[in-house]
Write a protein that holds these residues in place. Structure first.
Motif, mmCIF file in Angstrom:
data_model
loop_
_atom_site.group_PDB
_atom_site.id
_atom_site.type_symbol
_atom_site.label_atom_id
_atom_site.label_comp_id
_atom_site.label_asym_id
_atom_site.label_seq_id
_atom_site.Cartn_x
_atom_site.Cartn_y
_atom_site.Cartn_z
ATOM 1 N N LEU B 84 0.805 -1.224 0.000
ATOM 2 C CA LEU B 84 0.000 0.000 0.000
ATOM 3 C C LEU B 84 0.836 1.272 0.000
ATOM 4 N N VAL B 85 1.921 1.231 0.800
ATOM 5 C CA VAL B 85 2.626 2.484 1.109
ATOM 6 C C VAL B 85 3.175 3.158 -0.147
ATOM 7 N N ARG B 86 3.519 2.358 -1.154
ATOM 8 C CA ARG B 86 4.084 2.953 -2.372
ATOM 9 C C ARG B 86 3.085 3.912 -3.053
ATOM 10 N N TYR B 87 1.799 3.757 -2.726
ATOM 11 C CA TYR B 87 0.785 4.637 -3.319
ATOM 12 C C TYR B 87 0.498 5.858 -2.432
ATOM 13 N N PHE B 88 1.112 5.904 -1.253
ATOM 14 C CA PHE B 88 0.896 7.027 -0.340
ATOM 15 C C PHE B 88 1.648 8.263 -0.848
ATOM 16 N N PRO B 89 1.226 9.463 -0.400
ATOM 17 C CA PRO B 89 2.001 10.672 -0.745
ATOM 18 C C PRO B 89 3.419 10.560 -0.167
ATOM 19 N N PRO B 90 4.422 11.101 -0.852
ATOM 20 C CA PRO B 90 5.814 10.964 -0.389
ATOM 21 C C PRO B 90 6.022 11.416 1.059
ATOM 22 N N ARG B 91 5.295 12.466 1.478
ATOM 23 C CA ARG B 91 5.505 12.956 2.853
ATOM 24 C C ARG B 91 5.047 11.923 3.881
ATOM 25 N N LEU B 92 3.945 11.242 3.560
ATOM 26 C CA LEU B 92 3.447 10.217 4.485
ATOM 27 C C LEU B 92 4.406 9.012 4.496
ATOM 28 N N GLN B 93 4.929 8.675 3.320
ATOM 29 C CA GLN B 93 5.908 7.583 3.233
ATOM 30 C C GLN B 93 7.116 7.899 4.101
ATOM 31 N N LYS B 94 7.553 9.153 4.010
ATOM 32 C CA LYS B 94 8.732 9.572 4.766
ATOM 33 C C LYS B 94 8.440 9.536 6.266
ATOM 34 N N ALA B 95 7.230 9.976 6.635
ATOM 35 C CA ALA B 95 6.863 9.989 8.057
ATOM 36 C C ALA B 95 6.857 8.561 8.619
ATOM 37 N N LEU B 96 6.309 7.636 7.845
ATOM 38 C CA LEU B 96 6.281 6.239 8.297
ATOM 39 C C LEU B 96 7.709 5.706 8.442
ATOM 40 N N ASP B 97 8.545 6.028 7.458
ATOM 41 C CA ASP B 97 9.927 5.567 7.487
ATOM 42 C C ASP B 97 10.630 6.073 8.748
ATOM 43 N N ILE B 98 10.401 7.351 9.067
ATOM 44 C CA ILE B 98 11.039 7.940 10.253
ATOM 45 C C ILE B 98 10.546 7.221 11.516
ATOM 46 N N LEU B 99 9.236 6.949 11.549
ATOM 47 C CA LEU B 99 8.668 6.271 12.722
ATOM 48 C C LEU B 99 9.319 4.898 12.918
ATOM 49 N N TRP B 100 9.418 4.122 11.826
ATOM 50 C CA TRP B 100 9.999 2.772 11.952
ATOM 51 C C TRP B 100 11.477 2.852 12.328
ATOM 52 N N LEU B 101 12.181 3.850 11.787
ATOM 53 C CA LEU B 101 13.608 3.984 12.126
ATOM 54 C C LEU B 101 13.775 4.343 13.598
ATOM 55 N N LEU B 102 12.884 5.203 14.097
ATOM 56 C CA LEU B 102 12.957 5.571 15.516
ATOM 57 C C LEU B 102 12.684 4.358 16.402
ATOM 58 N N ILE B 103 11.684 3.573 16.021
ATOM 59 C CA ILE B 103 11.369 2.365 16.815
ATOM 60 C C ILE B 103 12.548 1.386 16.745
ATOM 61 N N THR B 104 13.129 1.241 15.539
ATOM 62 C CA THR B 104 14.289 0.341 15.397
ATOM 63 C C THR B 104 15.400 0.773 16.350
ATOM 64 N N ALA B 105 15.716 2.064 16.333
ATOM 65 C CA ALA B 105 16.805 2.565 17.176
ATOM 66 C C ALA B 105 16.474 2.343 18.657
ATOM 67 N N THR B 106 15.226 2.605 19.033
ATOM 68 C CA THR B 106 14.825 2.433 20.442
ATOM 69 C C THR B 106 14.983 0.975 20.861
ATOM 70 N N ILE B 107 14.503 0.076 19.998
ATOM 71 C CA ILE B 107 14.582 -1.353 20.353
ATOM 72 C C ILE B 107 16.041 -1.808 20.400
ATOM 73 N N ALA B 108 16.856 -1.321 19.467
ATOM 74 C CA ALA B 108 18.274 -1.719 19.469
ATOM 75 C C ALA B 108 18.954 -1.251 20.756
ATOM 76 N N VAL B 109 18.671 -0.015 21.165
ATOM 77 C CA VAL B 109 19.287 0.496 22.401
ATOM 78 C C VAL B 109 18.766 -0.298 23.610
ATOM 79 N N GLY B 110 17.456 -0.564 23.618
ATOM 80 C CA GLY B 110 16.868 -1.339 24.719
ATOM 81 C C GLY B 110 17.500 -2.722 24.812
ATOM 82 N N LEU B 111 17.660 -3.374 23.657
ATOM 83 C CA LEU B 111 18.259 -4.716 23.654
ATOM 84 C C LEU B 111 19.711 -4.652 24.132
ATOM 85 N N ALA B 112 20.422 -3.587 23.710
ATOM 86 C CA ALA B 112 21.826 -3.433 24.132
ATOM 87 C C ALA B 112 21.893 -3.296 25.656
#
Lengths: 463, 169
Positions: B84-112
């Motif tokens: 679905l996301v490929r059909y979203f407006p670029p700004r929304l795609q970017k916002a989702l990407d930022i959200l997932w990257l933030l969660i990734t970083a949080t989980i990586a730090v938590g696991l560390a």
């Protein structure tokens, strides 16, 4: 269904919801796993959250420090090294020297080479992309129809997931606690049937419409000799691995490690002799490609572990198994229903993630439907004991997942091959895989009706 | 700065790869020894295999696997579904990407953080590998470093917009 199980269902729905928003699969599993356990702790007081979180002190490390899983990065590395050393090209050219003189022969050689390469690679996507790069230019040069060439390679690539060694089979065997070697043995006959069926599709396509394969390959006897000479060592290396595993002579990790060693030695030998083969840059690139693929797989495996803990604590798999056992539904109907779920999920989900998420749900239900853990062959609903059921269901699931790789709307293999064949429209490639989808359905029905095809080798060869 | 980070992570992944090649070498020697032993037994000789070989593989792969994580993130190698996301407006795609990257970083730090505690416990409990009798805690260290590097890569990828084209389905 109680509150706990409902939280499990909500977690499952949330995970699929998150996946649609392009979250990395492993991350979705971890988020839902941890979030779900927190939700459970709110509803069920004795399922406390803090003690649960403390297991993360060692959970990630112990997940990685797994001897059986060590086979995964080794097989991936072997595939990349073989590709860098151009063993895939030698395999294809050798097959082509034998089959290329017949109409449709180059496409058949591509299927044969896909099967051979699948024996060292263990991944359908890598098999499709590697063989696509090697075979597509040849097929184009001989003016094969884009539909036939891309369809053949997309379908041929799926052989990587089934023909041993297969990363997906290793993961499945670990989940259901089956012997990896017996799983590999079980996959040999269905894999060979797939090769035979794909060749049959090509022969029929060419017979019905000769214009799809107008050219034949012409080799001088010297060229044919060179091509065959270069294929023989590759066949010996790949064959010794597949036979050693199939006959139970090696366990998977030693087979993979020795395979990496042999491919590297032969790659260096080729470098010294012909100037091709492997050099240090090739090894470096292979290691980095392995880092990407193995990193991705290990992340999903860890995510699945976190998710599994949540589902187990929610009691959902046990509740589903109890429901399936008490439902009075025909076991065969439920088995086919499970396979259909795999096909539907295969349209948008990664195959490994599908195995890791769905098998822990399906397997307990299937055991219950079959008559329990200690059922005998005579009284079992599927006519086999639990050990044979593990093998049969695993192969059926993998064949169905293979089908997902070439089924619209996603069909990952179709996309990979279409990206390599720039001048073939996507619609043509999808039309090209239709006959292969048809023959795959025939194979699934055959394996459902004749489980002996799966159980022949592990039953006959194991002590 | 970004180049330095990329080089560090590439070298780190290659070190993991070298560890994998060491596993290959040790396993091949072990298989060779077993094969020779089978032949030697015909003549009443004995060629020993490598004692604790499975321990070595297990410990080695625990470090190598985690050392691959930051490079996998650097190359955006983690599997995702793109229906679905490929059909979203670029700004929304970017916002989702930022959200997932933030969660990734949080989980990586938590696991560390949890893994660091795990290292401490493993050390104080004197947890040893069963056959080689090697302490297990040092093998936590590459994992902890990997998780921190993973978080750093994810954070530096925020806003780079590398994730706007379709990935795997």
């Amino acid at each position: 269904m109680g509150e706990r199980e409902l939280i499990g269902v909500a977690g499952l729905a949330l995970m699929f919801g998150l996946l649609i928003f392009r979250i990395p699969v492993g991350l979705a599993m971890i988020v839902v796993g941890i979030g779900g356990n927190y939700a459970l702790s709110l509803v069920v007081p004795y399922l406390r959250f803090e003690p649960y979180m403390k297991q993360f002190k060692s959970l990630l490390w112990s997940n990685m420090a797994n001897y059986e899983l060590s086979v995964v990065p080794l097989f991936i590395l072997m595939g990349y090294l073989a590709s860098r050393a151009n063993l895939s090209r030698d395999l294809f050219h050798g097959m082509n020297a034998v089959l290329g003189r017949f109409r449709g022969g180059v496409a058949m050689a591509a299927v044969g080479a896909c099967a051979g390469f699948g024996a060292v690679c263990g991944s359908s996507l890598a098999t499709a992309s590697t063989m696509g790069r090697v075979a597509l230019p040849e097929l184009k040069r001989l003016r094969y129809a884009g539909r036939l060439s891309t369809g053949t390679l997309a379908a041929g690539g799926t052989l990587g997931i089934l023909i041993p060694p297969s990363v997906a089979l290793v993961i499945y065997a670990i989940i259901v606690e089956a012997s990896i070697i017996r799983m590999f043995q079980a996959a040999v006959v269905p894999g060979l049937i797939a090769v035979a069926f794909f060749l049959l599709v090509i022969m029929l396509s060419v017979r019905l419409n000769p214009a799809v394969a107008p050219g034949v390959e012409t080799f001088s006897s010297a060229e044919r000799r060179v091509a065959l000479q270069r294929m023989i060592p590759v066949v010996l290396i790949f064959g010794s691995i597949i036979l050693g595993l199939g006959l139970g002579l090696f366990t998977p990790t030693p087979a993979a490690a020795v395979g990496v060693f042999l491919v590297m030695c032969y790659g260096f030998f080729l470098r010294g002799r012909h100037g091709g083969g492997l050099n240090l840059q090739g090894i470096k690139s292979s290691l980095l490609e392995t880092a990407v693929t193995a990193g991705m797989i290990y992340f999903i495996i860890f995510g699945a572990e976190v998710l599994k803990t949540f589902f187990t604590r929610s009691g959902l798999p046990a509740a589903l198994a109890a429901w399936a056992g008490a439902s009075g539904l025909d076991p065969w109907f439920l088995l086919i229903f499970m396979l259909l779920i795999f096909i539907v999920l295969g349209c948008f989900m990664d195959s490994l993630a599908m195995i890791l998420v769905m098998v822990p749900f399906f397997w307990p239900a299937l055991v219950d439907l079959n008559g329990g853990d200690y059922v005998s062959t005579d009284t079992a609903a599927y006519g086999m004991d639990i050990d044979h059921l593990k093998l049969w269901f695993g192969i059926l699931a993998l064949v169905v997942i293979e089908l997902g790789l070439i089924t619209p709307p996603i069909g990952l293999n179709v996309f990979i091959i279409n990206m390599l064949a720039h001048d073939v429209p996507m619609s043509e490639t999808f039309r090209g895989v239709v006959p292969f989808i048809g023959i795959e359905v025939v194979r699934i029905v055959l394996l459902l009706l004749v489980p002996g095809l799966v159980l022949l080798l592990p039953g006959g060869l194991s002590p | 700065m970004r180049k330095l980070l990329e080089s560090t992570i590439t070298v780190w992944a290659l070190l993991g790869g070298v560890l994998l090649l060491t596993i290959v070498l040790v396993t091949t020697v072990n298989v060779g020894a077993f094969t020779l032993d089978r032949i030697a037994r015909l003549f009443d000789f004995h060629v020993p295999g490598l004692s604790g070989y499975e321990d070595f593989v297990r410990l080695g792969v625990s470090a190598a696997a985690l050392m691959f994580f930051p490079y996998c993130q650097l190359r955006r190698g983690h599997v995702k579904v793109d229906l679905l996301v490929r059909y979203f407006p670029p700004r929304l795609q970017k916002a989702l990407d930022i959200l997932w990257l933030l969660i990734t970083a949080t989980i990586a730090v938590g696991l560390a953080r949890y893994m660091l505690a795990g290292l401490g416990e493993s050390r104080s409990d004197h947890v040893m590998s069963p056959v080689l009798d090697w302490p297990e805690w040092p093998f936590y260290a590459p994992g902890i470093i990997s998780l921190i590097l993973w978080a750093v890569v994810a954070l530096t990828q925020i806003g780079l917009g590398q994730d706007t084209e379709p990935k795997r389905g």
